[in-house]
Design a protein around this motif. Structure first.
Motif, mmCIF file in Angstrom:
data_model
loop_
_atom_site.group_PDB
_atom_site.id
_atom_site.type_symbol
_atom_site.label_atom_id
_atom_site.label_comp_id
_atom_site.label_asym_id
_atom_site.label_seq_id
_atom_site.Cartn_x
_atom_site.Cartn_y
_atom_site.Cartn_z
ATOM 1 N N LEU A 307 -5.621 -37.952 30.094
ATOM 2 C CA LEU A 307 -6.265 -36.756 29.569
ATOM 3 C C LEU A 307 -5.326 -35.553 29.601
ATOM 4 C CD1 LEU A 307 -9.762 -37.221 31.220
ATOM 5 C CD2 LEU A 307 -9.026 -37.893 28.931
ATOM 6 N N PRO A 308 -5.527 -34.570 28.721
ATOM 7 C CA PRO A 308 -4.622 -33.405 28.644
ATOM 8 C C PRO A 308 -4.572 -32.634 29.965
ATOM 9 C CG PRO A 308 -6.094 -33.499 26.735
ATOM 10 C CD PRO A 308 -6.599 -34.511 27.705
ATOM 11 N N ARG A 309 -3.390 -32.036 30.239
ATOM 12 C CA ARG A 309 -3.206 -31.257 31.471
ATOM 13 C C ARG A 309 -2.426 -29.980 31.171
ATOM 14 N NH1 ARG A 309 -0.875 -35.863 33.362
ATOM 15 N NH2 ARG A 309 0.961 -34.745 34.111
ATOM 16 N N ILE A 310 -2.824 -28.923 31.836
ATOM 17 C CA ILE A 310 -2.080 -27.661 31.806
ATOM 18 C C ILE A 310 -1.713 -27.331 33.242
ATOM 19 C CG2 ILE A 310 -2.108 -25.221 31.189
ATOM 20 C CD1 ILE A 310 -4.183 -25.823 29.074
ATOM 21 N N GLU A 311 -0.423 -27.224 33.543
ATOM 22 C CA GLU A 311 0.022 -27.051 34.923
ATOM 23 C C GLU A 311 0.968 -25.852 35.062
ATOM 24 O OE1 GLU A 311 1.922 -30.688 35.994
ATOM 25 O OE2 GLU A 311 0.070 -31.866 35.981
ATOM 26 N N ASN A 312 0.730 -25.059 36.107
ATOM 27 C CA ASN A 312 1.641 -23.972 36.493
ATOM 28 C C ASN A 312 1.957 -23.044 35.322
ATOM 29 O OD1 ASN A 312 1.764 -25.241 39.032
ATOM 30 N ND2 ASN A 312 3.489 -26.505 38.389
ATOM 31 N N CYS A 313 0.927 -22.636 34.617
ATOM 32 C CA CYS A 313 1.080 -21.723 33.482
ATOM 33 C C CYS A 313 0.404 -20.389 33.801
ATOM 34 C CB CYS A 313 0.462 -22.328 32.222
ATOM 35 S SG CYS A 313 1.274 -23.855 31.650
ATOM 36 N N TRP A 314 0.734 -19.353 33.023
ATOM 37 C CA TRP A 314 0.082 -18.057 33.229
ATOM 38 C C TRP A 314 -0.193 -17.387 31.888
ATOM 39 C CZ3 TRP A 314 2.487 -13.792 31.234
ATOM 40 C CH2 TRP A 314 3.883 -13.841 31.070
ATOM 41 N N SER A 315 -1.114 -16.418 31.921
ATOM 42 C CA SER A 315 -1.504 -15.760 30.683
ATOM 43 C C SER A 315 -1.946 -14.321 30.938
ATOM 44 C CB SER A 315 -2.661 -16.530 30.030
ATOM 45 O OG SER A 315 -3.232 -15.791 28.960
ATOM 46 N N THR A 316 -1.474 -13.420 30.085
ATOM 47 C CA THR A 316 -1.989 -12.045 30.016
ATOM 48 C C THR A 316 -2.439 -11.778 28.577
ATOM 49 O OG1 THR A 316 0.229 -11.178 29.596
ATOM 50 C CG2 THR A 316 -0.517 -11.206 31.894
ATOM 51 N N ALA A 317 -2.894 -12.827 27.919
ATOM 52 C CA ALA A 317 -3.243 -12.758 26.499
ATOM 53 C C ALA A 317 -4.499 -11.919 26.270
ATOM 54 C CB ALA A 317 -3.466 -14.166 25.949
ATOM 55 N N GLY A 344 -3.012 -25.119 39.020
ATOM 56 C CA GLY A 344 -2.010 -24.167 39.493
ATOM 57 C C GLY A 344 -1.710 -23.051 38.516
ATOM 58 N N CYS A 345 -2.686 -22.640 37.725
ATOM 59 C CA CYS A 345 -2.460 -21.592 36.726
ATOM 60 C C CYS A 345 -3.074 -20.266 37.178
ATOM 61 C CB CYS A 345 -3.083 -21.993 35.386
ATOM 62 S SG CYS A 345 -2.348 -23.470 34.641
ATOM 63 N N TRP A 346 -2.551 -19.173 36.658
ATOM 64 C CA TRP A 346 -3.182 -17.873 36.902
ATOM 65 C C TRP A 346 -3.240 -17.101 35.590
ATOM 66 C CZ3 TRP A 346 -1.066 -13.130 35.876
ATOM 67 C CH2 TRP A 346 0.320 -13.048 35.741
ATOM 68 N N ALA A 347 -4.202 -16.184 35.529
ATOM 69 C CA ALA A 347 -4.369 -15.427 34.295
ATOM 70 C C ALA A 347 -4.969 -14.060 34.600
ATOM 71 C CB ALA A 347 -5.274 -16.192 33.326
ATOM 72 N N LYS A 348 -4.522 -13.080 33.846
ATOM 73 C CA LYS A 348 -5.107 -11.741 33.872
ATOM 74 C C LYS A 348 -5.243 -11.286 32.422
ATOM 75 C CE LYS A 348 -4.768 -7.256 36.190
ATOM 76 N NZ LYS A 348 -3.917 -6.382 37.040
ATOM 77 N N PRO A 349 -6.113 -11.958 31.691
ATOM 78 C CA PRO A 349 -6.227 -11.691 30.255
ATOM 79 C C PRO A 349 -7.268 -10.611 29.955
ATOM 80 C CG PRO A 349 -7.606 -13.530 30.810
ATOM 81 C CD PRO A 349 -6.982 -13.045 32.113
ATOM 82 N N THR A 350 -7.341 -10.257 28.684
ATOM 83 C CA THR A 350 -8.447 -9.460 28.165
ATOM 84 C C THR A 350 -9.257 -10.379 27.261
ATOM 85 O OG1 THR A 350 -7.129 -7.428 28.217
ATOM 86 C CG2 THR A 350 -9.092 -7.428 26.844
ATOM 87 N N VAL A 351 -10.482 -10.718 27.681
ATOM 88 C CA VAL A 351 -11.288 -11.702 26.973
ATOM 89 C C VAL A 351 -12.591 -11.063 26.525
ATOM 90 C CG1 VAL A 351 -12.420 -13.951 27.112
ATOM 91 C CG2 VAL A 351 -10.297 -13.561 28.354
ATOM 92 N N SER A 352 -12.960 -11.249 25.247
ATOM 93 C CA SER A 352 -14.193 -10.645 24.754
ATOM 94 C C SER A 352 -14.794 -11.471 23.632
ATOM 95 C CB SER A 352 -13.929 -9.223 24.254
ATOM 96 O OG SER A 352 -13.048 -9.239 23.146
ATOM 97 N N ILE A 353 -16.139 -11.417 23.540
ATOM 98 C CA ILE A 353 -16.879 -12.037 22.453
ATOM 99 C C ILE A 353 -17.860 -11.007 21.920
ATOM 100 C CG2 ILE A 353 -18.464 -13.876 21.771
ATOM 101 C CD1 ILE A 353 -17.327 -15.602 23.972
#
Length: 376
Positions: A307-317, A344-353
């Motif tokens: 199955l798909p995996r996302i590892e040790n990534c980050w986002s400020t998208a 192991g990922c971290w994120a500080k994004p701006t998310v809105s709907i």
């Protein structure tokens, strides 16, 4: 290199020589140099030489179907406007070394830009059509704006800055997308739309230390029941399967089975891009990946390690959605995680709907997480 009567000797060549009498080892004069092998790749200095990567027959034609071709980009290049997707089908696993140089695209048009791969009956657009090789240290810049009109005959489309589909152990490493991508779909019958800064649809492939910096946007006609997915790097990560279509007189049903291929893996990737989706029935938008899923219900169980995996990534998208008739999922790393794992990922994004009557799911890591998925 050592000049001999039999050719030029290089370390790593089995016979320690490039035999100039061998057709597949004769320099292709469309390039700046090289013979297309690992220790002596085709050298690219101009847009014309870059386009020569396409499957136009040349001196390498005699080994086109069973040998890898190697290319090395030595200068930044700006490609002609509305250049069709390049195909490197003749190479088992093409290898492109970007060497930190930039390829600039300028694409603006309709559904005629979406090509059909002769091996995979899918429509899509990317710098390359259905990439199954390796690319390292490449920067993509420029813009892609495609409008899918009412006369578009296909059920969907994959659009990515680098490729519409990444598969068959394909690899992108240290690649950066600065491309601004806009896809507008005015067709009411389109079922699926998968758009990413580098890759539209990924299966059995890997992205390492890739970076999304551009903008990726998808707009779907009001009333369309499509399932659009948009990601800063990849539109949809899925599992490679094989579907059989028996003849009607055999009395058998179509079967979908797991291919046994490697999983999609994103590791060490990051996103500071702006990702947005408008309309559709159930939309997904993510800073790195729009949706992690399996393609269809299979007739056999898919093992967890596939199955798909996302590892040790980050986002400020900056991730946003609006106008979906049923549900919208927005996340800093992934929009919808139907299966697979984020670790192991971290994120500080701006998310809105945008406010509406639909179901709305937002999260700094993932917007929607199913019972078959996990975040660790």
């Amino acid at each position: 290199a050592t000049w001999t009567e039999s050719g030029v000797g290089f370390n790593g060549i089995k016979d320690e020589a490039i035999h100039l009498s061998e057709p597949r080892q004769v320099a292709d004069l469309r390039f700046a140099g090289g013979v297309g092998i690992a220790c002596c790749p085709y050298l690219i200095e101009t847009a014309e030489q870059f386009i020569a990567m396409d499957d136009t027959p040349g001196p390498m034609e005699t080994f086109a179907n069973n040998k890898s071709r190697y290319f090395s980009l030595l200068e930044d290049v700006t490609l002609p406007k509305n250049l069709p997707s390049l195909t490197v089908f003749g190479s088992v696993n093409p290898h492109l070394m970007g060497n930190g140089h930039t390829v600039t695209l300028c694409v603006e048009g309709g559904g005629e830009l979406l090509v059909t791969d002769v091996r995979f009956p899918e429509m899509g657009y990317g710098l390359f059509c259905d990439w199954s090789g390796e690319c390292r240290d490449l920067i993509l810049d420029g813009s892609i704006h495609i409008t899918i009109g009412e006369d578009y005959p296909w059920p969907g489309a994959f659009v990515g800055g680098f490729t519409n589909q990444l598969h068959s152990d394909g690899l992108l490493e240290n690649c950066i997308s600065r491309v601004n991508i806009q896809v507008d779909c005015a067709n009411r019958s389109t079922l699926y739309l998968e758009v990413g800064g580098l890759v539209g649809n990924a299966k059995a492939s890997t992205l390492l230390n890739c970076n999304a910096q551009g903008q990726v946007a998808l707009s779907v006609h009001e009333g369309n029941s499509a399932v659009p997915a948009v990601g800063g790097l990849v539109g949809v990560c899925t599992v490679k399967v094989t579907q059989t279509h028996p003849f009607p007189d055999e009395g058998k049903e179509s079967e979908v089975t797991y291919d046994g291929g490697a999983p999609v893996l994103l590791r060490g990737c990051c996103s500071s891009t702006a990702v947005s989706v408008q309309g559709g029935r159930h939309s997904s938008a993510g800073g790195l990946v729009g949706q992690m899923t399996w393609p269809v219900v299979t007739t056999e169980e898919i093992p967890e390690e596939a199955l798909p995996r996302i590892e040790n990534c980050w986002s400020t998208a900056t991730v946003s959605a609006a106008g979906a008739s049923f549900q919208s999922d927005c996340g800093g790393i992934a929009g919808q995680v139907a299966t697979g794992a984020i670790q192991g990922c971290w994120a500080k994004p701006t998310v809105s709907i945008a406010k509406g009557d639909n179901y709305q799911n937002t999260g700094s890591i993932a917007g929607c997480l199913s019972e078959w998925a996990k975040i660790q």
